[in-house]
Write a protein that holds these residues in place. Structure first.
Motif, mmCIF file in Angstrom:
data_model
loop_
_atom_site.group_PDB
_atom_site.id
_atom_site.type_symbol
_atom_site.label_atom_id
_atom_site.label_comp_id
_atom_site.label_asym_id
_atom_site.label_seq_id
_atom_site.Cartn_x
_atom_site.Cartn_y
_atom_site.Cartn_z
ATOM 1 N N MET A 1 0.655 -1.158 -0.054
ATOM 2 C CA MET A 1 -0.027 0.004 0.029
ATOM 3 C C MET A 1 0.946 1.414 0.159
ATOM 4 O O MET A 1 1.935 1.047 0.647
ATOM 5 C CB MET A 1 -1.020 0.072 1.424
ATOM 6 N N LEU A 2 0.419 2.140 -0.739
ATOM 7 C CA LEU A 2 1.313 3.389 -0.649
ATOM 8 C C LEU A 2 0.332 4.628 -0.409
ATOM 9 O O LEU A 2 -0.907 4.615 -0.745
ATOM 10 C CB LEU A 2 1.586 3.874 -2.277
ATOM 11 N N TYR A 3 0.721 5.422 0.793
ATOM 12 C CA TYR A 3 -0.136 6.513 1.234
ATOM 13 C C TYR A 3 0.444 7.949 0.910
ATOM 14 O O TYR A 3 1.647 8.052 0.514
ATOM 15 C CB TYR A 3 -0.027 6.397 2.903
ATOM 16 N N ASN A 4 -0.502 8.517 0.469
ATOM 17 C CA ASN A 4 -0.295 9.881 0.039
ATOM 18 C C ASN A 4 -1.023 10.984 0.729
ATOM 19 O O ASN A 4 -2.266 10.922 1.005
ATOM 20 C CB ASN A 4 -0.985 9.946 -1.380
ATOM 21 N N GLY A 5 -0.620 12.198 0.835
ATOM 22 C CA GLY A 5 -0.808 13.476 1.418
ATOM 23 C C GLY A 5 -0.930 14.303 0.377
ATOM 24 O O GLY A 5 0.055 14.716 -0.344
ATOM 25 N N CYS A 6 -2.155 15.036 0.106
ATOM 26 C CA CYS A 6 -2.354 16.132 -0.918
ATOM 27 C C CYS A 6 -2.188 17.449 -0.608
ATOM 28 O O CYS A 6 -2.410 17.877 0.646
ATOM 29 C CB CYS A 6 -3.290 15.783 -1.844
ATOM 30 N N ARG A 7 -2.104 18.292 -1.410
ATOM 31 C CA ARG A 7 -2.190 20.076 -1.201
ATOM 32 C C ARG A 7 -3.814 20.215 -0.840
ATOM 33 O O ARG A 7 -3.820 21.036 0.042
ATOM 34 C CB ARG A 7 -1.851 20.677 -2.416
ATOM 35 N N SER A 8 -4.674 19.620 -1.061
ATOM 36 C CA SER A 8 -6.010 19.737 -0.977
ATOM 37 C C SER A 8 -6.402 19.363 0.526
ATOM 38 O O SER A 8 -7.584 19.718 1.154
ATOM 39 C CB SER A 8 -6.983 18.948 -1.833
ATOM 40 N N SER B 1 3.584 15.855 5.527
ATOM 41 C CA SER B 1 4.238 14.860 5.718
ATOM 42 C C SER B 1 3.469 13.900 6.362
ATOM 43 O O SER B 1 2.327 14.247 7.078
ATOM 44 C CB SER B 1 5.253 15.500 6.826
ATOM 45 N N ILE B 2 3.713 12.776 6.013
ATOM 46 C CA ILE B 2 2.962 11.376 6.711
ATOM 47 C C ILE B 2 3.879 10.174 6.955
ATOM 48 O O ILE B 2 4.821 10.159 6.325
ATOM 49 C CB ILE B 2 1.902 10.885 5.652
ATOM 50 N N ARG B 3 3.651 9.998 8.177
ATOM 51 C CA ARG B 3 4.602 8.689 8.796
ATOM 52 C C ARG B 3 3.776 7.651 9.303
ATOM 53 O O ARG B 3 2.719 7.930 10.165
ATOM 54 C CB ARG B 3 5.390 9.197 9.719
ATOM 55 N N LEU B 4 3.883 6.404 8.805
ATOM 56 C CA LEU B 4 3.163 5.256 9.372
ATOM 57 C C LEU B 4 4.048 4.751 10.442
ATOM 58 O O LEU B 4 5.277 4.787 10.711
ATOM 59 C CB LEU B 4 3.144 4.124 8.251
ATOM 60 N N LEU B 5 3.127 4.513 11.652
ATOM 61 C CA LEU B 5 3.619 3.832 12.560
ATOM 62 C C LEU B 5 3.812 2.330 12.488
ATOM 63 O O LEU B 5 3.558 1.751 11.536
ATOM 64 C CB LEU B 5 2.948 3.928 13.913
ATOM 65 N N GLU B 6 4.795 1.594 13.325
ATOM 66 C CA GLU B 6 5.315 0.178 12.875
ATOM 67 C C GLU B 6 4.281 -0.867 12.758
ATOM 68 O O GLU B 6 4.310 -1.533 11.766
ATOM 69 C CB GLU B 6 6.521 -0.293 13.994
ATOM 70 N N ALA B 7 3.229 -0.919 13.555
ATOM 71 C CA ALA B 7 2.130 -1.548 13.269
ATOM 72 C C ALA B 7 1.390 -1.538 12.289
ATOM 73 O O ALA B 7 0.327 -2.259 11.694
ATOM 74 C CB ALA B 7 1.337 -1.876 14.543
ATOM 75 N N GLU B 8 1.578 -0.245 11.607
ATOM 76 C CA GLU B 8 0.551 0.287 10.485
ATOM 77 C C GLU B 8 -0.831 0.224 10.777
ATOM 78 O O GLU B 8 -1.473 0.319 9.758
ATOM 79 C CB GLU B 8 1.155 -0.792 9.443
ATOM 80 N N LEU C 1 8.121 15.262 9.196
ATOM 81 C CA LEU C 1 7.826 14.589 10.490
ATOM 82 C C LEU C 1 9.057 13.518 10.794
ATOM 83 O O LEU C 1 9.493 12.776 9.801
ATOM 84 C CB LEU C 1 6.654 14.083 10.798
ATOM 85 N N HIS C 2 9.296 13.380 12.161
ATOM 86 C CA HIS C 2 10.500 12.285 12.267
ATOM 87 C C HIS C 2 9.933 11.587 13.619
ATOM 88 O O HIS C 2 9.834 12.113 14.493
ATOM 89 C CB HIS C 2 11.799 12.843 12.644
ATOM 90 N N VAL C 3 9.392 10.040 13.164
ATOM 91 C CA VAL C 3 8.881 9.388 14.266
ATOM 92 C C VAL C 3 9.948 8.516 14.731
ATOM 93 O O VAL C 3 10.382 7.777 13.903
ATOM 94 C CB VAL C 3 7.701 8.459 13.877
ATOM 95 N N ASN C 4 10.166 8.337 16.253
ATOM 96 C CA ASN C 4 10.948 7.367 16.353
ATOM 97 C C ASN C 4 10.193 6.457 17.659
ATOM 98 O O ASN C 4 10.308 6.888 18.730
ATOM 99 C CB ASN C 4 12.385 8.054 17.192
ATOM 100 N N GLU C 5 9.828 5.275 17.055
ATOM 101 C CA GLU C 5 8.656 4.669 17.993
ATOM 102 C C GLU C 5 9.355 3.954 18.939
ATOM 103 O O GLU C 5 8.886 3.725 20.099
ATOM 104 C CB GLU C 5 7.765 3.932 16.975
ATOM 105 N N GLU C 6 10.686 3.576 18.781
ATOM 106 C CA GLU C 6 11.177 2.873 20.093
ATOM 107 C C GLU C 6 11.467 3.886 21.083
ATOM 108 O O GLU C 6 11.464 3.319 22.086
ATOM 109 C CB GLU C 6 12.566 2.215 19.249
ATOM 110 N N GLU C 7 12.212 4.827 20.735
ATOM 111 C CA GLU C 7 12.328 5.915 21.847
ATOM 112 C C GLU C 7 10.873 6.493 22.329
ATOM 113 O O GLU C 7 10.913 7.130 23.335
ATOM 114 C CB GLU C 7 13.057 6.878 21.308
ATOM 115 N N GLY C 8 9.843 6.198 21.583
ATOM 116 C CA GLY C 8 8.422 6.993 21.999
ATOM 117 C C GLY C 8 8.533 8.591 21.725
ATOM 118 O O GLY C 8 7.859 9.177 22.497
ATOM 119 N N LEU C 9 9.261 8.978 20.691
ATOM 120 C CA LEU C 9 9.295 10.423 20.479
ATOM 121 C C LEU C 9 8.850 10.634 18.970
ATOM 122 O O LEU C 9 9.080 9.931 18.344
ATOM 123 C CB LEU C 9 10.766 10.883 20.646
#
Length: 441
Positions: free
Chosen positions: A283-290, A321-328, A366-374
């Motif tokens: 799956m490909l996730y996309n974020g738009c100008r709209s 910006s979009i970021r998936l978490l590890e469990a998706e 965005l910068h997601v560091n799930e292991e560190e919870g940040l």
């Protein structure tokens, strides 16, 4: 606000805005606002120099955490997360000296983008050049563990007169005769925006271009093709869509297989500014100008109308910006209104909002560091903010070492293993021509 007057907070009174020579007055709302922001930045920098330890949570300290852990009141996951919170609040800034085989490379151009590979051993850099355009380099982080903070930077001969909008790392395994050369080679995917009559393009650069070895042994650019204005790119690590990467264009999405050259085009109603592939599903996730966020199953062939969109979410402003978490099951998204939201993909509802981010028109990651919870993000006001992923609590606001401006927005990388598995934890910040390391104490 009174027409023709401005308010001075220090003197607690209004002053008339009088026209100067040739009807020019240097006192404008923008200059007054900049002066206030600069005073705030200098005050925060001074406070950071004075305060060695600080925390935004009442009663949170190392001895209390250790006691609760020994009594069995904290799980190992919660304990590690809170320890990282404490360490983040104690980070101190130190400037890094950049070494280069070519003495003319280091410290000559402003950093625009820095992106770390998966192991955080190397940083790919995009630097602005004085006469316009960008050039690329790779920084080796192995020197961060030494007493004197030094890193090695390797430049290459590739240069573009286009603006670089997006960069991502890629791993590619070739099934053909080049396997011995490129077996699990690392690449950097670049999305370049066209200027004037020059079209945009997407390029795949082998990381071995950036090394101190004999230039004759280096491979050339693997893939480069011209496209319309490109805003974003993403590499797919799912085996069902192997060796594919996507580019977000003006009103369409282009998915390309770099080995076979096969392309899939998905028409959209808006510019695609942010992208990320899932790893567990194709799956490909996309974020738009709209403000729309939607997903695409890249295996499908029927692409008429909008029926190919698996699900849709909506922000009130352009998604940057979009970021998936590890469990998706969750997706993090930021927009140009400064809102950062955590979406539950199973219920398509917003479950958390991370407040304090500042943005008006810039495409900021965005910068997601799930292991560190940040969660880490740099705002258009040039402040780097770090939140707790679990409860959206703002842990720290880091001012930029340089005065705030449009061309001095810091680019950051955070990891608990900077330089590899035995690396040092902390935050890397690139701003102007300087590189800083905010290290754990």
């Amino acid at each position: 606000e009174l027409p023709g007057f401005y308010y001075d907070s220090e003197k607690n009174r209004y002053f008339r805005l009088l026209p100067g020579h040739n009807n020019y007055n240097p006192l404008t709302k923008e200059s007054i606002q900049y002066k206030v922001m600069e005073c705030k930045r200098l005050r925060l920098l001074e406070e950071e120099e004075r305060q060695k330890k600080k925390t935004t949570r009442a009663g949170l300290n190392s001895s209390m955490l250790l006691q609760k852990r020994q009594l069995g009141l904290l799980s190992s996951t919660s304990y590690c997360r809170l320890v990282h919170e404490l360490k983040v609040n104690c980070m101190q800034r130190r400037k890094i000296e950049i070494h280069s085989p070519d003495s003319s490379v280091a410290g000559t151009n402003n950093f625009k983008i820095i992106v770390a590979d998966v192991a955080c051993e190397r940083i790919f850099t995009v630097n602005d050049v004085e006469h316009g355009g960008c050039k690329y380099g790779i920084i080796n982080l192995s020197g961060l563990g030494k007493e004197s903070l030094t890193v090695e930077m390797y430049d290459n001969l590739y240069f573009t007169n286009r603006k670089v909008n997006s960069v991502c790392w890629a791993s590619l395994t070739h099934p053909d005769s080049h396997r011995s050369l490129f077996s699990l080679a690392h690449f950097c995917t670049l999305c370049l925006m066209g200027i004037a009559e020059t079209p945009g393009c997407a390029s795949l650069l082998p990381a071995s271009l950036f090394s101190s070895t004999n230039p004759g042994d280096r491979p050339g650019m693997l893939c480069s093709f011209k496209i319309s204005t490109a805003w974003s790119c993403a590499w797919c690590l799912n085996p069902q869509a192997d060796n594919c990467f996507s580019t977000g264009l003006t009103r369409r999405v282009l998915v390309t297989n770099v080995v076979t050259g096969h392309r899939q085009t998905f028409g959209t109603s808006s510019d695609v500014l942010a992208q990320q592939f899932a790893t567990q599903t194709p799956m490909l996730y996309n974020g738009c100008r709209s403000g729309e966020i939607f997903s695409i199953d890249v295996r499908q062939r029927h692409r008429k109308g909008q029926s190919w969109k698996a699900f849709r979410l909506f922000h009130d402003s352009a998604v940057t910006s979009i970021r998936l978490l590890e469990a998706e099951h969750y997706l993090m998204a930021a927009d140009m209104a400064g809102k950062i939201k955590l979406w539950d993909l199973r219920t398509t509802k917003c479950v958390k909002q991370y407040k304090g981010h500042h943005n008006e028109y810039a495409i900021l990651p965005l910068h997601v560091n799930e292991e560190e919870g940040l969660l880490t993000a740099v705002g258009q006001d040039c402040y780097t903010r770090i939140w707790s992923l679990q409860d959206a609590h703002l842990l720290r606001t880091i001012p930029s070492p340089h005065p705030s401006s449009k061309d001095a927005i810091p680019s950051v990388v955070f990891s608990s293993r900077l330089g590899g598995s035995r690396g040092v934890p902390g935050l890397l910040m690139a701003v102007k021509q300087d590189l800083y390391h905010f290290s754990y104490n």
